[in-house]
Design a protein around this motif. Sequence first.
Motif, PDB file in Angstrom:
ATOM      1  N   ILE A   1      -7.025  -5.256  -2.939  1.00  0.00           N
ATOM      2  CA  ILE A   1      -5.681  -4.770  -3.237  1.00  0.00           C
ATOM      3  C   ILE A   1      -5.638  -4.122  -4.618  1.00  0.00           C
ATOM      4  O   ILE A   1      -4.823  -3.227  -4.868  1.00  0.00           O
ATOM      5  CB  ILE A   1      -4.657  -5.918  -3.114  1.00  0.00           C
ATOM      6  CG1 ILE A   1      -4.732  -6.549  -1.707  1.00  0.00           C
ATOM      7  CG2 ILE A   1      -3.245  -5.411  -3.387  1.00  0.00           C
ATOM      8  CD1 ILE A   1      -4.623  -5.568  -0.549  1.00  0.00           C
ATOM      9  N   ASP A   2      -6.522  -4.538  -5.522  1.00  0.00           N
ATOM     10  CA  ASP A   2      -6.632  -3.848  -6.819  1.00  0.00           C
ATOM     11  C   ASP A   2      -6.905  -2.368  -6.589  1.00  0.00           C
ATOM     12  O   ASP A   2      -6.274  -1.495  -7.193  1.00  0.00           O
ATOM     13  CB  ASP A   2      -7.788  -4.433  -7.648  1.00  0.00           C
ATOM     14  CG  ASP A   2      -7.489  -5.811  -8.198  1.00  0.00           C
ATOM     15  OD1 ASP A   2      -6.637  -6.517  -7.641  1.00  0.00           O
ATOM     16  OD2 ASP A   2      -8.141  -6.187  -9.195  1.00  0.00           O
ATOM     17  N   THR A   3      -7.879  -2.101  -5.716  1.00  0.00           N
ATOM     18  CA  THR A   3      -8.241  -0.705  -5.433  1.00  0.00           C
ATOM     19  C   THR A   3      -7.106   0.018  -4.721  1.00  0.00           C
ATOM     20  O   THR A   3      -6.781   1.164  -5.046  1.00  0.00           O
ATOM     21  CB  THR A   3      -9.528  -0.644  -4.588  1.00  0.00           C
ATOM     22  OG1 THR A   3     -10.613  -1.145  -5.379  1.00  0.00           O
ATOM     23  CG2 THR A   3      -9.838   0.772  -4.145  1.00  0.00           C
ATOM     24  N   LEU A   4      -6.494  -0.649  -3.750  1.00  0.00           N
ATOM     25  CA  LEU A   4      -5.406  -0.030  -2.997  1.00  0.00           C
ATOM     26  C   LEU A   4      -4.274   0.412  -3.925  1.00  0.00           C
ATOM     27  O   LEU A   4      -3.796   1.551  -3.854  1.00  0.00           O
ATOM     28  CB  LEU A   4      -4.869  -0.997  -1.941  1.00  0.00           C
ATOM     29  CG  LEU A   4      -3.731  -0.463  -1.077  1.00  0.00           C
ATOM     30  CD1 LEU A   4      -4.251   0.530  -0.045  1.00  0.00           C
ATOM     31  CD2 LEU A   4      -2.983  -1.598  -0.373  1.00  0.00           C
ATOM     32  N   LEU A   5      -3.829  -0.476  -4.805  1.00  0.00           N
ATOM     33  CA  LEU A   5      -2.705  -0.162  -5.683  1.00  0.00           C
ATOM     34  C   LEU A   5      -3.079   0.882  -6.735  1.00  0.00           C
ATOM     35  O   LEU A   5      -2.253   1.722  -7.097  1.00  0.00           O
ATOM     36  CB  LEU A   5      -2.193  -1.439  -6.347  1.00  0.00           C
ATOM     37  CG  LEU A   5      -1.616  -2.504  -5.389  1.00  0.00           C
ATOM     38  CD1 LEU A   5      -1.170  -3.742  -6.155  1.00  0.00           C
ATOM     39  CD2 LEU A   5      -0.465  -1.943  -4.557  1.00  0.00           C
ATOM     40  N   LYS A   6      -4.311   0.822  -7.204  1.00  0.00           N
ATOM     41  CA  LYS A   6      -4.759   1.814  -8.199  1.00  0.00           C
ATOM     42  C   LYS A   6      -4.860   3.203  -7.580  1.00  0.00           C
ATOM     43  O   LYS A   6      -4.505   4.209  -8.201  1.00  0.00           O
ATOM     44  CB  LYS A   6      -6.117   1.392  -8.767  1.00  0.00           C
ATOM     45  CG  LYS A   6      -6.675   2.353  -9.819  1.00  0.00           C
ATOM     46  CD  LYS A   6      -8.027   1.878 -10.315  1.00  0.00           C
ATOM     47  CE  LYS A   6      -8.654   2.854 -11.294  1.00  0.00           C
ATOM     48  NZ  LYS A   6      -7.907   2.977 -12.558  1.00  0.00           N
TER      49      LYS A   6
END
Length: 366
Positions: free
Chosen positions: A182-187
């Motif tokens: 989710i870190d990657t998704l939101l970034k």
Amino acid sequence: MTKKIRKITLIAGARPNFMKIAPIIHAIHDAQSKGSDIAYRLVHTGQHYDKIMSGSFFEQLEIPEPHVNLEAGGGTQAEQTANIMLRFEKELLANPCDLVLVVGDVNSTMACSITAKKMNIRVAHVEAGIRSGDISMPEEINRMLTDAITDLFFTTSELANDNLRQSGIPDHRIHFVGNVMIDTLLKQRPNFKAPAVWKDLNLSKKNYMVLTLHRPANVDQMSQLKEMLDQIVESTENLPLVFPVHPRTAKMLEGLICDPRLHMIEPLSYLEFNYLVERAKAVITDSGGITEEASIMNVPCLTLRDNTERPETITLGTNILVGTNPENIKPYLDKLFAGHWKTGQDIPLWDGKTAPRIIDAILKSS
């Protein structure tokens, strides 16, 4: 006294692994900028060949290309695992480290963990404690064996914590950090871009559906696959179905006559695929990771599996477990079109800050 962790070897074996590794690399860079004496080496085992993984793939994720590709793909499960272990052992001998960090549940996760532990190197497992309860899944075996020898456990949910405790893992080795994917998704969400199919099919928001299938229970028998596709087509009113086809599924679809509303396309890049998911009326899938992303983006998700290792996407997210019986599909799609789908809720610590928590815990464990 435990040796301080100064150098981490990061393992990725398939494209989704890099989505989990990328924010960890960013967190390492951030720690370095603040004076931490920590370094990393990124190892691609080459478990899966993916033509989409070009230089631009790493540029999009804002990470350097891997320091090495072990090119250990192909062969049976046993052959692939053995090749990874043999080549990773040589890699560790040539480039020693203090910690091997693995993510997820692919063969590389298990193979590199075993290799590291045999060489008395500590192992950290990101997404530890996840269980589907289905021992017939290769991924479940990989998870269980990896967690049996891991030193630092980084988890996505309290349920994963409980799974580890029940297997005898003490609390001080379990770190509830959230979901690094989710870190990657939101970034990357602001960078999503429309694939060619968006214009080619004149798609518009909430006026199409996304379909992905690759698990053996759904695609290994042509009769099962055909019946499932027929049910999906018949139950989705007149909406276009965009179907990025996994190589495993493509082999089974050869010669299969499909409805003109079913648009089978080549696999998409991460930014293109999630552009489609974010704007879709719903996603029909048998992938675990997609259920997480759909839940965070509040997109209805129907999972064509009999079990899931990500129950929080059901209890708090937008996901519903449909099962592998094609007859189950229509009632759920009827519910969707009637406007009765649930709304996603916040999932604890799925907030885009998981990777910094991981690096902070690693530094403190030194």
